[in-house]
Design an enzyme around this catalytic site. Structure first.
Site, PDB file in Angstrom:
ATOM      1  N   ASP A   1       0.857  -1.189   0.000  1.00 40.46           N
ATOM      2  CA  ASP A   1       0.000   0.000   0.000  1.00 40.46           C
ATOM      3  C   ASP A   1       0.899   1.247   0.000  1.00 40.46           C
ATOM      4  O   ASP A   1       1.825   1.352   0.809  1.00 40.46           O
ATOM      5  CB  ASP A   1      -0.859  -0.057   1.278  1.00 40.46           C
ATOM      6  CG  ASP A   1      -1.913   1.023   1.338  1.00 40.46           C
ATOM      7  OD1 ASP A   1      -2.368   1.473   0.265  1.00 40.46           O
ATOM      8  OD2 ASP A   1      -2.297   1.413   2.463  1.00 40.46           O
ATOM      9  N   HIS A   2       0.637   2.175  -0.898  1.00 46.84           N
ATOM     10  CA  HIS A   2       1.392   3.435  -0.994  1.00 46.84           C
ATOM     11  C   HIS A   2       2.903   3.254  -1.088  1.00 46.84           C
ATOM     12  O   HIS A   2       3.662   3.892  -0.338  1.00 46.84           O
ATOM     13  CB  HIS A   2       1.061   4.363   0.187  1.00 46.84           C
ATOM     14  CG  HIS A   2      -0.329   4.892   0.129  1.00 46.84           C
ATOM     15  ND1 HIS A   2      -0.717   5.866  -0.758  1.00 46.84           N
ATOM     16  CD2 HIS A   2      -1.444   4.542   0.819  1.00 46.84           C
ATOM     17  CE1 HIS A   2      -2.006   6.110  -0.615  1.00 46.84           C
ATOM     18  NE2 HIS A   2      -2.482   5.309   0.324  1.00 46.84           N
TER      19      HIS A   2
ATOM     20  N   ASN B   1      -9.982   0.336   0.431  1.00 37.07           N
ATOM     21  CA  ASN B   1      -8.959   0.213   1.477  1.00 37.07           C
ATOM     22  C   ASN B   1      -9.496   0.651   2.836  1.00 37.07           C
ATOM     23  O   ASN B   1     -10.155   1.689   2.947  1.00 37.07           O
ATOM     24  CB  ASN B   1      -7.773   1.131   1.156  1.00 37.07           C
ATOM     25  CG  ASN B   1      -6.998   0.670  -0.061  1.00 37.07           C
ATOM     26  OD1 ASN B   1      -7.349  -0.314  -0.701  1.00 37.07           O
ATOM     27  ND2 ASN B   1      -5.939   1.383  -0.374  1.00 37.07           N
ATOM     28  N   VAL B   2      -9.153  -0.134   3.855  1.00 35.31           N
ATOM     29  CA  VAL B   2      -9.518   0.263   5.219  1.00 35.31           C
ATOM     30  C   VAL B   2      -8.315   0.050   6.124  1.00 35.31           C
ATOM     31  O   VAL B   2      -7.702  -1.006   6.127  1.00 35.31           O
ATOM     32  CB  VAL B   2     -10.784  -0.484   5.720  1.00 35.31           C
ATOM     33  CG1 VAL B   2     -10.629  -1.994   5.656  1.00 35.31           C
ATOM     34  CG2 VAL B   2     -11.142  -0.047   7.142  1.00 35.31           C
ATOM     35  N   ALA B   3      -7.975   1.104   6.883  1.00 34.35           N
ATOM     36  CA  ALA B   3      -6.795   1.023   7.755  1.00 34.35           C
ATOM     37  C   ALA B   3      -7.055   1.665   9.121  1.00 34.35           C
ATOM     38  O   ALA B   3      -7.010   0.987  10.160  1.00 34.35           O
ATOM     39  CB  ALA B   3      -5.602   1.706   7.071  1.00 34.35           C
ATOM     40  N   THR B   4      -7.367   2.952   9.120  1.00 34.76           N
ATOM     41  CA  THR B   4      -7.499   3.695  10.375  1.00 34.76           C
ATOM     42  C   THR B   4      -8.474   3.048  11.363  1.00 34.76           C
ATOM     43  O   THR B   4      -8.193   2.957  12.556  1.00 34.76           O
ATOM     44  CB  THR B   4      -7.958   5.144  10.064  1.00 34.76           C
ATOM     45  OG1 THR B   4      -6.962   5.726   9.208  1.00 34.76           O
ATOM     46  CG2 THR B   4      -8.094   5.979  11.313  1.00 34.76           C
TER      47      THR B   4
ATOM     48  N   HIS C   1      -9.516   4.782  -1.752  1.00 38.17           N
ATOM     49  CA  HIS C   1      -8.710   4.872  -0.524  1.00 38.17           C
ATOM     50  C   HIS C   1      -9.512   5.618   0.531  1.00 38.17           C
ATOM     51  O   HIS C   1     -10.497   6.284   0.219  1.00 38.17           O
ATOM     52  CB  HIS C   1      -7.399   5.612  -0.823  1.00 38.17           C
ATOM     53  CG  HIS C   1      -6.366   4.744  -1.470  1.00 38.17           C
ATOM     54  ND1 HIS C   1      -5.134   4.502  -0.926  1.00 38.17           N
ATOM     55  CD2 HIS C   1      -6.403   4.029  -2.628  1.00 38.17           C
ATOM     56  CE1 HIS C   1      -4.442   3.694  -1.708  1.00 38.17           C
ATOM     57  NE2 HIS C   1      -5.193   3.393  -2.759  1.00 38.17           N
ATOM     58  N   GLY C   2      -9.057   5.517   1.789  1.00 38.66           N
ATOM     59  CA  GLY C   2      -9.742   6.246   2.856  1.00 38.66           C
ATOM     60  C   GLY C   2     -11.075   5.622   3.225  1.00 38.66           C
ATOM     61  O   GLY C   2     -12.041   6.320   3.520  1.00 38.66           O
TER      62      GLY C   2
END
Ligand code: 13P
Length: 271
Positions: free
Chosen positions: A79-80, A223-226, A201-202
């Site tokens: 990712d990134h 995408n899921v992260a936070t 994203h986000g």
């Protein structure tokens, strides 16, 4: 099936897959338990920060071993990716897919870098994701707007040969101060122009209705992260406060369970 084939299949069916970032054994476990319980494939993501934290080899070995243990269909994605060197190291370590993020560079430079990555990924049959437009990263201004232009998207895809394109349509990384409003009309135009699977994203904090609308309009990967980080830490922190326990193996499962529930609920949005 490699990830490019999977994303093409999703594009044809008008559906999408979640791509969840993991940070340690516990978040990885929670994510994969959700995937196993729901019997749905997913993408596991690592950023440079997570790779530096866990070590490239241990992170990949842990992910691969656990995917096998749970008998799952899952792909490993960078990712990134922010440098050619990192992309090369990840491809060498067996990633199924890499993102090269040169979205802050001028268009011509972004194209040049992505072309190079497409070339590097080819012998590995690895999927390549790029980004076009401004999707605020953590700590960056969400006031600034730089949505993806359909014409640029068409040109960019033709010039680079990337397999998937992350678009700027109103989402941002991290917590939203107010509810995001995705520009679905623009997304449809980008889909018509780019013709390849699109990535959102986000994903943390985007309401389900908007997630579904985005998928209908061309998003194939979200995408899921936070939310994963927040869910894990809040739950572990609460547990530590209420228990005298020092055995981390009795505390961490609370975090694992909470991540499993979170990702399970995300998966349900798309079912
Ligand atoms: P969030 O951290 O906002 O969920 O975004 C995840 C992401 O897009 C990773 O690339």
């Amino acid at each position: 099936m490699n990830l490019t084939q999977k994303l093409t299949q999703l594009q044809e069916n008008g559906s999408a897959i979640w791509a969840a970032n993991f940070y340690n054994l516990e978040t990885l476990k929670g994510i994969l338990q959700a995937s196993a319980e729901m019997d749905q494939p997913l993408i596991l993501q690592l950023t440079r920060g997570s790779i530096e934290y866990m070590g490239l080899k241990p992170a990949v070995a842990m992910a691969r071993a656990m995917i096998e243990d749970y008998d799952l269909r899952a792909w490993l994605h960078l990712d990134h990716g922010d440098s050619i060197d990192l992309v090369e190291r990840c491809l060498g370590a067996g990633f199924d897919s890499v993102m090269i993020d040169a979205s802050e560079q001028p268009l011509a430079e972004n194209i040049k870098i992505c072309r190079k990555v497409v070339e590097l990924a080819a012998p590995f049959s690895a999927n390549v994701e790029a980004e076009l437009g401004y999707v605020a990263k953590l700590g960056q201004s969400t006031e600034k707007v730089g949505f993806t232009k359909p014409d640029d998207a068409q040109f960019f895809v033709a010039e680079t040969g990337v397999n998937a394109l992350a678009v700027a349509i109103g989402s941002a990384h991290g917590f939203y101060k107010e509810e995001p409003r995705l520009d679905i009309a623009l997304l449809k135009k980008i889909r018509e122009a780019a013709k390849i699977p699109l990535v959102l994203h986000g994903g943390s904090g985007i309401p389900s209705v908007q997630v579904r609308a985005a998928v209908k309009a061309g998003i194939c990967k979200i995408n899921v992260a936070t939310e994963t980080k927040k869910t894990f830490m809040r739950n572990v922190k609460n547990e530590v406060l209420v228990q005298e326990e020092i055995d981390l193996r009795k505390i961490f499962p609370v975090g694992i369970g909470a991540v499993k529930k979170l990702i399970g609920n995300k998966i349900k949005i798309l079912m």
